[in-house]
Design a protein around this motif. Structure first.
Motif, PDB file in Angstrom:
ATOM      1  N   ARG A   1       0.809  -1.227   0.000  1.00  0.00           N
ATOM      2  CA  ARG A   1       0.000   0.000   0.000  1.00  0.00           C
ATOM      3  C   ARG A   1       0.835   1.267   0.000  1.00  0.00           C
ATOM      4  NH1 ARG A   1      -5.375  -0.948   0.591  1.00  0.00           N
ATOM      5  NH2 ARG A   1      -6.010  -3.026   1.300  1.00  0.00           N
ATOM      6  N   PHE A   2       2.115   1.162   0.269  1.00  0.00           N
ATOM      7  CA  PHE A   2       2.979   2.343   0.207  1.00  0.00           C
ATOM      8  C   PHE A   2       3.153   2.835  -1.219  1.00  0.00           C
ATOM      9  CE2 PHE A   2       5.731  -1.366  -0.222  1.00  0.00           C
ATOM     10  CZ  PHE A   2       6.474  -1.045  -1.341  1.00  0.00           C
ATOM     11  N   ALA A   3       2.906   1.967  -2.195  1.00  0.00           N
ATOM     12  CA  ALA A   3       3.081   2.352  -3.597  1.00  0.00           C
ATOM     13  C   ALA A   3       1.936   3.265  -4.026  1.00  0.00           C
ATOM     14  CB  ALA A   3       3.137   1.109  -4.477  1.00  0.00           C
ATOM     15  N   GLY A   4       2.282   4.420  -4.560  1.00  0.00           N
ATOM     16  CA  GLY A   4       1.264   5.353  -5.012  1.00  0.00           C
ATOM     17  C   GLY A   4       0.671   4.950  -6.345  1.00  0.00           C
ATOM     18  N   SER A   5      -0.313   5.713  -6.782  1.00  0.00           N
ATOM     19  CA  SER A   5      -0.987   5.372  -8.045  1.00  0.00           C
ATOM     20  C   SER A   5      -0.025   5.438  -9.219  1.00  0.00           C
ATOM     21  CB  SER A   5      -2.175   6.307  -8.270  1.00  0.00           C
ATOM     22  OG  SER A   5      -1.742   7.667  -8.361  1.00  0.00           O
ATOM     23  N   GLY A   6       0.902   6.383  -9.208  1.00  0.00           N
ATOM     24  CA  GLY A   6       1.883   6.472 -10.283  1.00  0.00           C
ATOM     25  C   GLY A   6       2.798   5.264 -10.324  1.00  0.00           C
ATOM     26  N   ASP A   7       3.202   4.799  -9.126  1.00  0.00           N
ATOM     27  CA  ASP A   7       4.042   3.598  -9.068  1.00  0.00           C
ATOM     28  C   ASP A   7       3.285   2.393  -9.609  1.00  0.00           C
ATOM     29  OD1 ASP A   7       6.322   4.804  -7.854  1.00  0.00           O
ATOM     30  OD2 ASP A   7       5.303   4.768  -5.919  1.00  0.00           O
ATOM     31  N   ARG A   8       2.046   2.235  -9.173  1.00  0.00           N
ATOM     32  CA  ARG A   8       1.272   1.067  -9.607  1.00  0.00           C
ATOM     33  C   ARG A   8       1.064   1.086 -11.115  1.00  0.00           C
ATOM     34  NH1 ARG A   8      -1.711   2.634  -5.094  1.00  0.00           N
ATOM     35  NH2 ARG A   8      -3.459   3.311  -6.398  1.00  0.00           N
ATOM     36  N   ALA A   9       0.797   2.274 -11.652  1.00  0.00           N
ATOM     37  CA  ALA A   9       0.603   2.371 -13.105  1.00  0.00           C
ATOM     38  C   ALA A   9       1.889   2.054 -13.853  1.00  0.00           C
ATOM     39  CB  ALA A   9       0.098   3.764 -13.469  1.00  0.00           C
ATOM     40  N   ALA A  10       3.012   2.538 -13.345  1.00  0.00           N
ATOM     41  CA  ALA A  10       4.288   2.273 -14.004  1.00  0.00           C
ATOM     42  C   ALA A  10       4.638   0.791 -13.948  1.00  0.00           C
ATOM     43  CB  ALA A  10       5.388   3.105 -13.349  1.00  0.00           C
ATOM     44  N   ILE A  11       4.379   0.152 -12.820  1.00  0.00           N
ATOM     45  CA  ILE A  11       4.642  -1.280 -12.693  1.00  0.00           C
ATOM     46  C   ILE A  11       3.749  -2.070 -13.645  1.00  0.00           C
ATOM     47  CG2 ILE A  11       4.452  -3.246 -11.103  1.00  0.00           C
ATOM     48  CD1 ILE A  11       5.192  -1.126  -8.870  1.00  0.00           C
ATOM     49  N   ALA A  12       2.487  -1.671 -13.727  1.00  0.00           N
ATOM     50  CA  ALA A  12       1.574  -2.340 -14.658  1.00  0.00           C
ATOM     51  C   ALA A  12       2.072  -2.216 -16.096  1.00  0.00           C
ATOM     52  CB  ALA A  12       0.171  -1.758 -14.531  1.00  0.00           C
ATOM     53  N   SER A  13       2.566  -1.038 -16.468  1.00  0.00           N
ATOM     54  CA  SER A  13       3.076  -0.852 -17.825  1.00  0.00           C
ATOM     55  C   SER A  13       4.268  -1.763 -18.088  1.00  0.00           C
ATOM     56  CB  SER A  13       3.482   0.611 -18.035  1.00  0.00           C
ATOM     57  OG  SER A  13       2.352   1.455 -18.043  1.00  0.00           O
ATOM     58  N   LEU A  14       5.153  -1.908 -17.106  1.00  0.00           N
ATOM     59  CA  LEU A  14       6.302  -2.803 -17.269  1.00  0.00           C
ATOM     60  C   LEU A  14       5.847  -4.252 -17.425  1.00  0.00           C
ATOM     61  CD1 LEU A  14       8.641  -1.226 -14.556  1.00  0.00           C
ATOM     62  CD2 LEU A  14       9.073  -1.247 -17.027  1.00  0.00           C
ATOM     63  N   VAL A  15       4.880  -4.651 -16.619  1.00  0.00           N
ATOM     64  CA  VAL A  15       4.376  -6.022 -16.686  1.00  0.00           C
ATOM     65  C   VAL A  15       3.741  -6.292 -18.047  1.00  0.00           C
ATOM     66  CG1 VAL A  15       2.597  -7.577 -15.773  1.00  0.00           C
ATOM     67  CG2 VAL A  15       4.086  -6.317 -14.200  1.00  0.00           C
ATOM     68  N   TYR A  16       2.888  -5.384 -18.492  1.00  0.00           N
ATOM     69  CA  TYR A  16       2.219  -5.605 -19.773  1.00  0.00           C
ATOM     70  C   TYR A  16       3.206  -5.551 -20.940  1.00  0.00           C
ATOM     71  CZ  TYR A  16      -2.387  -5.574 -17.618  1.00  0.00           C
ATOM     72  OH  TYR A  16      -3.487  -5.896 -16.868  1.00  0.00           O
TER      73      TYR A  16
END
Length: 435
Positions: A36-51
């Motif tokens: 939960r420490f990961a902000g929305s920008g972090d989560r979006a960036a991680i999702a982009s890397l995964v996809y």
């Protein structure tokens, strides 16, 4: 989170996807809940890397001679992001939260390995079993199209002409820096960032006021090619959440009778609010589930001018947006979709009046779901229906689109490289006059 920490997180998510054979969206959601420490920008960036890693899963594994989550991320950074080996090594430093440093073998593969000798399914990043079908669709343009299918999709919206025309809406949306879509007459394209993120369009005041809907340009064009007109009786037979229903309502200018239904009542849930927001008029016919299931469209049989069949399909044309779906698809799923397509086309046949038309649409690139489904329908209906040449349909609705389409035996195919859209198929069938 730092860029190296985001890479570590992406590797962790990819390991979860592989280990539990689960959709990427589920793994990303669980990772976010656990961090939960990961902000929305972090989560979006991680999702982009995964996809992005999933987009290049086969080619990245080839480059690295390894299909581990770590190898997929390293290979993706070279193939998809265009990073050189020293830059990648700087990200894989082994420092706090960063992935472990590159091994000598990893450095060598990054420097020397190429896709020159890779088979087409590896170079094009698709399952090997589906390659023959895609070769039939694309012919000599196969690798060009597969590479386009592996890129990120653009972010398109359709202006709701029940409230504004495109020019007026564009003037009111300058804060989104929109550009007109290349082909769809009411579409706008919204820029996305390097991380693949676009603005949160669903919370914009203009969206809440019904100015626009988020809709790929190919989907907009498929609706347009139905030719729906004011004053007609039109049925959206597989309406789902209502994206094409809203397009049809705008084409008809709320004049006529528009009926939306879907075999799965749950899929219709969002349509009511979307119609309200858009100021669009449509009858929603929701079938009952279970043993009490009834045909809610029987009173319209033989009386409908146009039936839009946005058929259930494998979704192979949307792999730009859902790259994990291509790796989870199995041959048995294709057979199931073909059966469902036959059933929905047969139901549409009962609705069409003499001279009435069925517009059959899939977001698939696989011929069995497209021309194959139409061939089967024509055989089952024993001459009651005829194919309207796709060249005639395009000439009537959008003649300047013709150079950007592949015309097939019964319909037309849009594609990422040629059309710049998701992979949509459209065929038009007309019931012959009685006697």
């Amino acid at each position: 989170m730092t860029p190296p920490a985001r890479l570590s997180a992406a590797i962790e998510v990819l390991a979860d996807i592989a280990g539990r054979r689960r959709p990427a969206a589920d793994a990303l959601k669980d990772w976010g809940l656990a961090h939960r420490f990961a902000g929305s920008g972090d989560r979006a960036a991680i999702a982009s890397l995964v996809y992005d890693a999933l987009r290049r899963r086969a080619s990245a594994a080839w480059i690295m001679d390894d299909d581990s989550p770590r190898a997929l991320v390293i290979g993706m950074l070279r193939l998809q992001h265009g990073l050189a080996a020293p830059t990648i090594a700087g990200l894989f430093s082994g420092d706090r939260f960063a992935p472990e440093p590159l091994s000598d073998q990893e450095r060598a593969r990054l420097t020397d390995a190429t896709l020159a000798q890779a088979p087409d399914h590896v170079a094009g990043d698709v399952p090997e079993w589906v390659l023959p079908a895609l070769e039939t669709t694309f012919g000599g343009a196969l690798l060009e199209e597969l590479r386009a299918l592996g890129r990120r999709a653009p972010l398109d919206i359709r202006i709701n002409t029940l409230k504004h025309d495109r020019e007026a809406a564009m003037a009111g949306l300058t804060h989104l820096a929109p550009a007109t879509t290349p082909h769809a007459p009411n579409g706008l394209r919204i820029p996305i960032g390097e991380d693949g993120r676009g603005p949160a369009l669903h919370v914009e005041p203009e969206f809440l006021d019904g100015w626009y809907e988020i809709q790929d340009e190919g989907s907009q064009l498929a609706s347009l090619l139905s030719g729906a007109k004011p004053g007609e009786t039109v049925v959206d037979l597989c309406a789902g959440g209502g994206g094409k229903t809203l397009s049809l309502a705008a084409m008809m200018n709320n004049d006529g009778r528009l009926v939306a239904s879907d075999d799965d009542p749950r899929r219709l849930a969002p349509i009511h609010e979307r119609l309200r927001r858009a100021g669009a008029k449509a009858e929603i016919r929701t079938p009952r589930g279970g043993r009490a299931r009834t045909d809610v469209l029987g009173d319209l049989d033989g009386a409908v001018d146009r039936v839009l069949v946005d058929a259930p399909c494998t979704g192979s044309g949307t792999w730009r947006r859902n790259p994990d779906a291509k790796w989870r698809m199995r041959p048995g799923a294709l057979a199931a979709r073909v059966n469902e397509q036959a059933a929905v086309l047969d139901r549409a046949a009962l609705l069409a009046r003499p001279g009435g038309r069925i517009t059959y649409v899939t977001c698939s690139l696989i011929p069995e779901e497209n021309d194959g489904a139409v061939t089967g329908f024509l055989a089952r209906t024993c001459g009651d229906f005829a194919v309207v040449p796709a060249t005639d349909v395009v000439a009537a609705q959008k003649p300047d689109l013709a150079p950007f389409l592949r015309f097939t035996g019964h319909g037309l195919q849009m594609s990422p490289a040629l059309t710049g859209t998701d992979g949509f198929y459209v065929a038009t069938l007309e019931r012959r006059p009685a006697g």
